[in-house]
Enzyme design. Structure first.
Site, PDB file in Angstrom:
ATOM      1  N   LYS A   1       0.771  -1.127  -0.003  1.00  0.00           N
ATOM      2  CA  LYS A   1      -0.104   0.047  -0.011  1.00  0.00           C
ATOM      3  C   LYS A   1       0.816   1.331  -0.002  1.00  0.00           C
ATOM      4  O   LYS A   1       0.307   2.266  -0.106  1.00  0.00           O
ATOM      5  CB  LYS A   1      -0.963  -0.119   1.208  1.00  0.00           C
ATOM      6  CG  LYS A   1      -2.067  -1.103   0.863  1.00  0.00           C
ATOM      7  CD  LYS A   1      -3.332  -0.925   1.681  1.00  0.00           C
ATOM      8  CE  LYS A   1      -4.362  -1.720   1.209  1.00  0.00           C
ATOM      9  NZ  LYS A   1      -5.524  -1.663   2.026  1.00  0.00           N
TER      10      LYS A   1
ATOM     11  N   LYS B   1     -12.570  -4.586  -2.325  1.00  0.00           N
ATOM     12  CA  LYS B   1     -13.823  -4.225  -2.439  1.00  0.00           C
ATOM     13  C   LYS B   1     -13.363  -2.510  -2.762  1.00  0.00           C
ATOM     14  O   LYS B   1     -14.177  -1.687  -2.961  1.00  0.00           O
ATOM     15  CB  LYS B   1     -14.762  -4.210  -1.303  1.00  0.00           C
ATOM     16  CG  LYS B   1     -14.103  -3.840  -0.012  1.00  0.00           C
ATOM     17  CD  LYS B   1     -15.255  -3.909   1.124  1.00  0.00           C
ATOM     18  CE  LYS B   1     -14.913  -4.898   2.155  1.00  0.00           C
ATOM     19  NZ  LYS B   1     -13.712  -4.468   3.095  1.00  0.00           N
TER      20      LYS B   1
ATOM     21  N   LYS C   1      -5.178  -9.305  -5.864  1.00  0.00           N
ATOM     22  CA  LYS C   1      -6.295  -9.915  -5.042  1.00  0.00           C
ATOM     23  C   LYS C   1      -7.778  -8.847  -5.337  1.00  0.00           C
ATOM     24  O   LYS C   1      -7.475  -7.849  -5.688  1.00  0.00           O
ATOM     25  CB  LYS C   1      -6.305 -10.176  -3.698  1.00  0.00           C
ATOM     26  CG  LYS C   1      -6.545  -8.922  -2.770  1.00  0.00           C
ATOM     27  CD  LYS C   1      -6.556  -9.402  -1.254  1.00  0.00           C
ATOM     28  CE  LYS C   1      -6.978  -8.228  -0.557  1.00  0.00           C
ATOM     29  NZ  LYS C   1      -8.165  -7.964  -0.356  1.00  0.00           N
TER      30      LYS C   1
HETATM   31  P1  ATP Z   1      -9.968  -3.432   1.002  1.00  0.00           P
HETATM   32  O1  ATP Z   1     -10.009  -3.551  -0.320  1.00  0.00           O
HETATM   33  O2  ATP Z   1     -10.457  -2.252   1.591  1.00  0.00           O
HETATM   34  O3  ATP Z   1      -8.422  -3.617   1.356  1.00  0.00           O
HETATM   35  P2  ATP Z   1     -10.875  -6.091   1.270  1.00  0.00           P
HETATM   36  O4  ATP Z   1     -11.876  -6.297   0.275  1.00  0.00           O
HETATM   37  O5  ATP Z   1      -9.581  -6.710   1.268  1.00  0.00           O
HETATM   38  O6  ATP Z   1     -10.907  -4.519   1.599  1.00  0.00           O
HETATM   39  P3  ATP Z   1     -11.456  -6.614   4.253  1.00  0.00           P
HETATM   40  O7  ATP Z   1     -12.483  -5.991   4.809  1.00  0.00           O
HETATM   41  O8  ATP Z   1     -10.069  -6.168   4.385  1.00  0.00           O
HETATM   42  O9  ATP Z   1     -11.614  -6.708   2.455  1.00  0.00           O
HETATM   43  O10 ATP Z   1     -11.348  -8.255   4.322  1.00  0.00           O
HETATM   44  C1  ATP Z   1     -12.452  -8.829   5.020  1.00  0.00           C
HETATM   45  C2  ATP Z   1     -12.179 -10.430   4.926  1.00  0.00           C
HETATM   46  O11 ATP Z   1     -12.328 -10.939   3.559  1.00  0.00           O
HETATM   47  C3  ATP Z   1     -10.756 -10.784   5.219  1.00  0.00           C
HETATM   48  O12 ATP Z   1     -10.870 -12.071   5.782  1.00  0.00           O
HETATM   49  C4  ATP Z   1     -10.077 -10.914   4.000  1.00  0.00           C
HETATM   50  O13 ATP Z   1      -8.923 -11.810   4.003  1.00  0.00           O
HETATM   51  C5  ATP Z   1     -11.044 -11.367   2.887  1.00  0.00           C
HETATM   52  N1  ATP Z   1     -10.856 -11.071   1.548  1.00  0.00           N
HETATM   53  C6  ATP Z   1     -10.552 -10.007   1.354  1.00  0.00           C
HETATM   54  N2  ATP Z   1     -10.439 -10.090  -0.260  1.00  0.00           N
HETATM   55  C7  ATP Z   1     -10.574 -11.421  -0.432  1.00  0.00           C
HETATM   56  C8  ATP Z   1     -10.372 -11.930  -1.763  1.00  0.00           C
HETATM   57  N3  ATP Z   1      -9.886 -11.371  -2.718  1.00  0.00           N
HETATM   58  N4  ATP Z   1     -10.340 -13.319  -1.698  1.00  0.00           N
HETATM   59  C9  ATP Z   1     -10.431 -14.032  -0.644  1.00  0.00           C
HETATM   60  N5  ATP Z   1     -10.685 -13.407   0.733  1.00  0.00           N
HETATM   61  C10 ATP Z   1     -10.546 -12.050   0.645  1.00  0.00           C
END
Ligand code: ATP
Ligand code: LTN
Length: 341
Positions: A120, A206, A203
């Site tokens: 990041k 959101k 990955k």
């Molecule tokens: P951001 O995009 O704001 O970093 P994020 O989509 O990565 O958010 P988080 O709220 O940080 O989501 O994560 C919530 C849960 O979802 C965590 O357990 C994370 O490991 C899981 N997660 C997030 N993205 C993925 C993905 N692409 N595949 C599988 N698990 C995921």
């Protein structure tokens, strides 16, 4: 030194999700789906980690909206608040309080080695990097160990943070005496890393600026159709999985989880067919799988008081545990002005 849980049934599960956008199928397949599937087996607590999202989300109205909509999404996806209380991190002030305490047993070097921080902050000027993204794993450690958590069900991207949490908890216990349970990450083999539909080596996230990179749990059929159509594929036309074909492998993985098929079975199912029929079937499967969640989501969205009521029940449950643990921590470290504790 290690305070191990006594039996499977009373193991504490804790996990969190940032209200940094609309939950995606990555969040669902990597996290929420597993929380729901195991919720009867454990003593659960789930948390919307709003303090963690303050760096990416600076508009207060959007923050409020996202918190409530994420809560509604989690209930709609099957989280049962009676056995799996859901609460908002900032409603329990001990998270931030414990994070400060833990920063005193966390090394600068450890935080510098976190890959999420490195990703990041890569390529950015020091002046453009908030210290919160550096400190972020300390707050996450506090979230987890505040509740004597045994298991942390997360996606693969959080593995390193849970390892650091274990090191921080162990160091505190060594310095001040047994206080925290040492937690373990619970990462499933399947679905733990769903990739971006636009850049399959990244990955799915959101908070991605490009909405075509993810499918949100709330996307309607037309949007799903368009996003899958635009999803990048690999150079040959075969529906087969391999490390050289990250784009198609990712789409096959999504298909496989939703259809309850292995990658080999997905490959067999589509043998002799090209990307066209594959994408068409994947679109239908996604629409069909998300429909029941979306129907419930509409009900929760129509009843925001109910969502607020459920979050308050979650807060009450979390607060009891957090207050007791933080009092113990403060007694052990000797901070505070009272003579007797
Ligand atoms: P951001 O995009 O704001 O970093 P994020 O989509 O990565 O958010 P988080 O709220 O940080 O989501 O994560 C919530 C849960 O979802 C965590 O357990 C994370 O490991 C899981 N997660 C997030 N993205 C993925 C993905 N692409 N595949 C599988 N698990 C995921
Ligand atoms: N850091 C996590 C979100 C998160 C979390 C937690 C997950 C914050 N606190 C505690 C599990 C347990 C993320 O970025 N996905």
């Amino acid at each position: 030194m290690f305070m191990e849980p006594t039996s499977t049934s009373n193991k504490r599960v804790f996990s969190g999700m940032q209200p940094s956008g609309v939950a995606t199928i990555g969040n669902y397949l990597g996290a929420i789906r597993n929380w729901v599937a195991q919720q009867d087996q454990y003593d659960n607590l789930f948390c919307i980690v709003d303090l963690h999202a303050m760096g990416t989300l600076t508009d207060p109205d959007e923050m409020r909206e996202n918190i409530h909509s994420l809560a509604a999404t989690m209930f709609a996806a099957g989280l049962n608040p009676e056995i799996a209380p859901l609460f908002v991190q900032s409603d329990v002030p001990q998270h931030a309080e414990l994070a400060w305490t833990l920063s005193n047993v966390t090394q600068f070097g450890e935080l510098s080695r976190m890959t999420q921080f490195k990703d990041k902050s890569a390529g950015k000027d020091d002046a453009a990097i908030n210290s919160a993204i550096f400190f972020y794993p300390v707050l996450m450690a506090a979230d987890i160990i505040l509740y004597d958590t045994d298991l942390v069900p997360v996606g693969d991207d959080q593995r390193q943070h849970v390892e650091l949490t274990r090191d921080i908890a162990t160091r505190f216990n060594t310095r001040y005496g047994d206080t925290f349970v040492i937690p373990k990450a619970d990462i499933k083999e399947v679905g733990a890393r769903i990739m971006s539909l636009q850049e399959p080596t990244k990955k799915m996230s959101k908070s991605d600026a490009n909405a075509n990179a993810y499918i949100a749990l709330s996307d309607d059929p037309d949007v799903i159709k368009r996003k899958i159509k635009r999803a990048v594929t690999d150079s040959d036309a075969r529906v087969s999985a391999s490390p050289e074909k990250p784009a198609v492998t990712n789409l096959m993985q999504i298909y496989g989880i939703l259809a309850d098929l292995s990658l080999d079975q997905v490959e067999e199912h589509f043998s002799g067919k090209g990307y066209g029929p594959f994408k068409a079937e994947l679109t239908d499967l996604l629409i069909e799988s998300l429909a029941p969640i979306q129907a419930k989501l509409a009900e929760y969205k129509a009843n925001p008081e109910e969502v607020a009521r459920l979050l308050e029940i979650g807060r009450t449950r979390a607060a009891i545990l957090a207050e007791a643990k933080m009092a113990d921590v403060n007694r052990k470290t000797g901070v505070g002005g009272k003579l007797h504790r």
